[in-house]
Scaffold this active site. Structure first.
Site, PDB file in Angstrom:
ATOM      1  N   CYS A 166       0.808  -1.181  -0.031  1.00  0.00           N
ATOM      2  CA  CYS A 166      -0.152   0.039  -0.008  1.00  0.00           C
ATOM      3  C   CYS A 166       0.835   1.196  -0.016  1.00  0.00           C
ATOM      4  O   CYS A 166       0.499   2.359  -0.688  1.00  0.00           O
ATOM      5  CB  CYS A 166      -1.089  -0.117   1.150  1.00  0.00           C
ATOM      6  SG  CYS A 166      -0.106  -0.225   2.807  1.00  0.00           S
TER       7      CYS A 166
ATOM      8  N   HIS B 104      -2.067   0.877   6.716  1.00  0.00           N
ATOM      9  CA  HIS B 104      -2.602   1.187   5.437  1.00  0.00           C
ATOM     10  C   HIS B 104      -2.228   2.405   4.987  1.00  0.00           C
ATOM     11  O   HIS B 104      -2.585   3.392   5.671  1.00  0.00           O
ATOM     12  CB  HIS B 104      -3.912   0.398   5.346  1.00  0.00           C
ATOM     13  CG  HIS B 104      -4.488   0.776   4.111  1.00  0.00           C
ATOM     14  ND1 HIS B 104      -4.073   0.006   2.908  1.00  0.00           N
ATOM     15  CD2 HIS B 104      -5.399   1.534   3.499  1.00  0.00           C
ATOM     16  CE1 HIS B 104      -4.813   0.094   1.652  1.00  0.00           C
ATOM     17  NE2 HIS B 104      -5.594   1.282   2.154  1.00  0.00           N
TER      18      HIS B 104
ATOM     19  N   ASN C  99      -7.449   6.038  -2.974  1.00  0.00           N
ATOM     20  CA  ASN C  99      -7.415   4.511  -1.969  1.00  0.00           C
ATOM     21  C   ASN C  99      -7.219   3.277  -2.926  1.00  0.00           C
ATOM     22  O   ASN C  99      -7.829   3.009  -3.936  1.00  0.00           O
ATOM     23  CB  ASN C  99      -8.409   4.334  -1.202  1.00  0.00           C
ATOM     24  CG  ASN C  99      -8.050   3.353  -0.078  1.00  0.00           C
ATOM     25  OD1 ASN C  99      -7.219   2.684  -0.115  1.00  0.00           O
ATOM     26  ND2 ASN C  99      -8.932   3.557   1.291  1.00  0.00           N
TER      27      ASN C  99
END
Length: 360
Positions: free
Chosen positions: A14, A119, A134
């Site tokens: 991520c 994250h 995202n």
């Protein structure tokens, strides 16, 4: 929306997706970030060694795993900050009291980096509109200016750490394009897991519907076959009844025909007897099935009873007729022969007279 660069989640990378979505391009790879993390680990080790390599603190530091990355692909904020420094970009903690005291409107900023439980994801302005980039989403999510402050406040309440990105971001096609036009998003993107579950559930529903339809069709075909079989059985039964009735009527007509032809005693008795036997058997077979056969049997039996009484009388009459014919024939022949006898007698008498005359 197609012009916006959006990396989707792969493994635990991520941090890589966050940086590339922020910079709008494939600028960093896992190897690049791993190299930065190793450099940071070496710098920390050197600082710890300044206090002495034989100290307990240094020994414990060496035994601990790296705080800048792990085997899953996670990278720390120090790695992200170092990677952004290559582009002369800095990050400031949006949650800090110092920044909150400045009362800066989030709309005038250029980008935010958000983190929660290892994250990372980016929120960036492209053109004159804000987008949630995202990597867990199926695509960019449009955020209005009025909703941006509420969106960040909600993240703070959920425990996210938010960092403001300061500096000049590299130019990108999406930024130039969206400065000239605005995006209208009719349907917001879903989380990747939710989309997969929905596809799976939809596929299961489709399979269940197909299976139910197949079962219904099978039941319908089975019922149709059963109905067809019942109809066939009924048709065969009616056909057999009809054929037996026709056979019985044909035998009756044949017996009547033979009796009316007046065959000899041997032929008539054998054929009529076989017909009687066949008719009696057919009558017994169909006696309980159809009233028509019973009625035919009664009529046939009555007919043969009358036939038995009538045949002797017919034989007697035939004999009487034969004797009468013979007598009549004899009488007629006698009448025809009498004149001839008289002529012969006359000729004989004349002959005798002539012989007498000559003799005298």
């Amino acid at each position: 929306m197609e012009a916006i660069f959006h990396e989707k989640q792969e493994g635990s990378l991520c941090a890589q997706h966050c940086l590339n979505n922020l910079l709008q391009g494939e600028y960093f790879s896992p190897i690049d970030l791993s190299t930065i993390a190793q450099q940071l680990d070496e710098e920390e080790r050197e600082r710890m060694a300044e206090g002495g390599t034989t100290t307990e603190e240094y020994r414990i530091f060496l035994q601990q795993p790296s705080g800048n990355m792990d085997d899953s692909g996670f990278f720390s904020i120090q790695v992200i900050s170092t990677a952004l420094s290559v582009w002369c970009l800095e990050i400031t903690l949006f949650n800090s009291p110092e920044y909150q005291r400045l009362r800066i409107d989030p709309v005038i900023e250029r980008a935010f980096i958000c983190n929660y439980k290892e994250h990372w994801f980016t929120v960036r302005k492209l053109g004159n509109q804000w987008f949630n980039l995202n990597s867990l989403l199926t695509g960019p999510e449009l955020i209005s200016d009025t909703y941006l402050a509420l969106f960040l406040a909600q993240l703070q309440q959920e425990g996210y750490s938010i960092f403001v990105v300061r500096g000049e971001l590299p130019e990108c096609e999406a930024d130039e394009l969206l400065k000239r036009m605005k995006v209208v998003q009719r349907e917001r993107p879903k989380l990747i897991g939710e989309e997969t579950n929905q596809r799976t559930e939809f596929g299961q529903r489709v399979q269940n519907n197909d299976w139910e339809q197949a079962i219904d069709m099978s039941k319908s075909i089975t019922n149709t076959l059963d109905d067809d079989e019942e109809s066939l059985q009924r048709a065969l039964t009616l056909s057999r009844q009809h054929m037996e009735t026709e056979d019985e009527e044909a035998d009756l007509r044949r017996a009547i025909h033979l009796s009316m032809q007046g065959f000899g005693p041997g032929t008539e008795d054998s054929e009529v007897t076989s017909s009687q036997n066949h008719l009696a058997q057919s009558s017994r077979t169909n006696q309980t099935e159809t009233p028509t056969a019973e009625e035919i049997r009664r009529r046939r039996q009555a007919y043969f009873e009358r036939k038995q009484h009538v045949q002797p009388e017919i034989s007697d009459q035939a004999e009487k007729q034969s004797s009468t014919i013979l007598k009549t024939s004899s009488a007629s022949m006698t009448e025809r022969e009498l004149p001839q006898a008289d002529v012969l007698k006359s000729l004989e008498a004349g002959a005798n007279d002539n012989s007498k005359g000559k003799g005298s």
